[in-house]
Write an enzyme that holds these catalytic residues in place. Structure first.
Site, mmCIF file in Angstrom:
data_model
loop_
_atom_site.group_PDB
_atom_site.id
_atom_site.type_symbol
_atom_site.label_atom_id
_atom_site.label_comp_id
_atom_site.label_asym_id
_atom_site.label_seq_id
_atom_site.Cartn_x
_atom_site.Cartn_y
_atom_site.Cartn_z
ATOM 1 C CG ASP A 74 8.417 -0.240 -4.881
ATOM 2 O OD1 ASP A 74 7.873 -1.370 -4.927
ATOM 3 O OD2 ASP A 74 8.736 0.067 -3.696
ATOM 4 C CG ASP A 134 4.168 -2.849 -1.294
ATOM 5 O OD1 ASP A 134 3.511 -2.664 -2.247
ATOM 6 O OD2 ASP A 134 5.451 -3.098 -1.282
ATOM 7 C CG HIS A 135 4.543 1.497 -1.635
ATOM 8 N ND1 HIS A 135 5.704 2.045 -1.329
ATOM 9 C CD2 HIS A 135 4.745 0.055 -1.904
ATOM 10 C CE1 HIS A 135 6.779 1.286 -1.334
ATOM 11 N NE2 HIS A 135 6.325 0.134 -1.727
ATOM 12 C CG HIS A 164 10.755 -1.845 -0.743
ATOM 13 N ND1 HIS A 164 10.855 -2.844 -1.491
ATOM 14 C CD2 HIS A 164 9.534 -1.373 -0.739
ATOM 15 C CE1 HIS A 164 9.671 -2.981 -2.257
ATOM 16 N NE2 HIS A 164 8.741 -1.948 -1.557
ATOM 17 C CG HIS A 198 2.156 -1.948 -6.746
ATOM 18 N ND1 HIS A 198 3.504 -1.994 -7.371
ATOM 19 C CD2 HIS A 198 1.480 -2.118 -7.725
ATOM 20 C CE1 HIS A 198 3.330 -2.494 -8.377
ATOM 21 N NE2 HIS A 198 2.106 -2.347 -8.932
ATOM 22 C CG HIS A 210 4.214 2.477 -6.365
ATOM 23 N ND1 HIS A 210 5.109 2.609 -4.998
ATOM 24 C CD2 HIS A 210 4.216 1.050 -6.536
ATOM 25 C CE1 HIS A 210 5.628 1.443 -4.866
ATOM 26 N NE2 HIS A 210 4.922 0.596 -5.411
ATOM 27 C CG HIS A 228 7.690 0.023 -9.731
ATOM 28 N ND1 HIS A 228 8.442 -1.343 -9.591
ATOM 29 C CD2 HIS A 228 6.626 -0.271 -9.058
ATOM 30 C CE1 HIS A 228 7.793 -2.094 -8.762
ATOM 31 N NE2 HIS A 228 6.839 -1.547 -8.365
#
Length: 302
Positions: free
Chosen positions: A207, A65-66, A266, A63, A61, A139
């Site tokens: 997530d 942090d990814h 994670h 976000h 996805h 998510h």
């Protein structure tokens, strides 16, 4: 065989002892990267994975942090001499955000191609001997988890080939799945090949809540890499609210899906000592391993 490196095991933000969660797969001289938070390429450099041979980057996805490490990584890949196209796979509704990120690295010497996954069903494609599937999960924004299946060629039956008087020069062609014409007769692979043989299956899931569809999706995985955002079962309400998973939920998924080995990853930045919860998790699923930066393994055909 396939080489696997968990580049990082942190969620939300990097910490001094945890890079952000990312996975690196290497098979037949080509590589796949899954997720790319800030600093991912630092861990790649430490692990000596290389950059040039990455053909696909799969994102769960968008976000930060990814994905925040993506522009810098693409520039590094370009500087490594890559000119062949690179495929960027992401959930639906992600392309606009990723296109914006790519404006930071517009002078790439290779083409970046996009594949947006279906929001309602599994998306499937094939690359370099690996069948890749993406499952929509639960998510706060569109998110997918991935499975990577490496099929194994059927065993060649020498006695059958000899009984049919097929010259040895054609054996490899038949084993690869193609027909052969010889002296007016067509020989097909099924005439000389044995039964299906077990391949290798790896699944990567972060997530999300543990939705029912995951059980079938990860079934028979040799390695299941799954988020363990929270170790304490008392944080279930927080996991539900933030759409993440507990250690115990990842373990139950593994137990119910005939998984061979579970790597937890994670971890929440507030989870300073995840080993505290390992024994209890292993009571649910014995073959549970706590992820750590650059944890690696090589899986081979049985």
């Amino acid at each position: 065989m396939i080489d696997i490196t968990l580049l990082g095991c942190g969620g939300s933000l990097p910490t001094p002892n945890r890079s952000l969660t990312s996975l690196f797969l290497s098979h037949n001289g080509k590589s796949i990267l899954i997720d790319c938070g800030e600093g991912t390429q630092v861990s790649m450099k430490i692990a000596h994975t290389g950059f040039k041979n990455i053909d696909i980057i799969c994102l769960t996805h968008v976000h930060a942090d990814h994905v925040a490490g993506l522009p810098g990584l693409l520039l590094t890949i370009g500087n490594s001499g890559r000119v062949d196209p690179l495929l960027l796979v992401a959930p639906t509704q992600s392309k606009d955000i990723l296109t914006g990120l790519l404006k930071l690295c517009m002078a790439l010497p290779f083409e970046v191609r996009f594949l947006e996954c279906n929001e309602n069903r599994v998306t499937q494609f094939h690359h370099n001997g690996i069948d890749i599937q993406a499952l929509p999960v639960e998510h706060s924004i569109p998110t997918v988890c991935y499975s990577f299946n490496i099929s194994r060629k059927k065993k060649f039956n020498v006695n059958k080939a000899l009984s049919l008087n097929i010259p040895k020069t054609y054996w490899s062609i038949l084993q690869s799945g193609d027909n052969v014409e010889f002296k007016g007769t067509t020989y097909t692979p099924d005439m000389v090949l044995g039964d299906d043989r077990k391949g290798i299956k790896i699944c990567y899931c972060t997530d999300t809540r543990p939705i029912p569809e995951l059980n079938n999706f990860i079934y028979n995985s040799d390695l299941f890499i799954c988020e363990g955002m929270y170790g304490d079962d008392a944080e279930l309400s927080k996991a539900i609210q933030n759409k993440h998973m507990l250690f115990s939920e990842a373990a139950h998924l593994s137990q119910n899906s005939n998984v061979k080995e579970l790597w937890l990853t994670h971890f929440s930045p507030s989870l300073s000592d995840p080993i505290i919860y390992l024994d209890k998790t292993q009571e649910i699923f014995k073959n549970t391993i706590l992820g750590e930066d650059r944890l690696s393994t090589t899986l081979k055909f049985e």
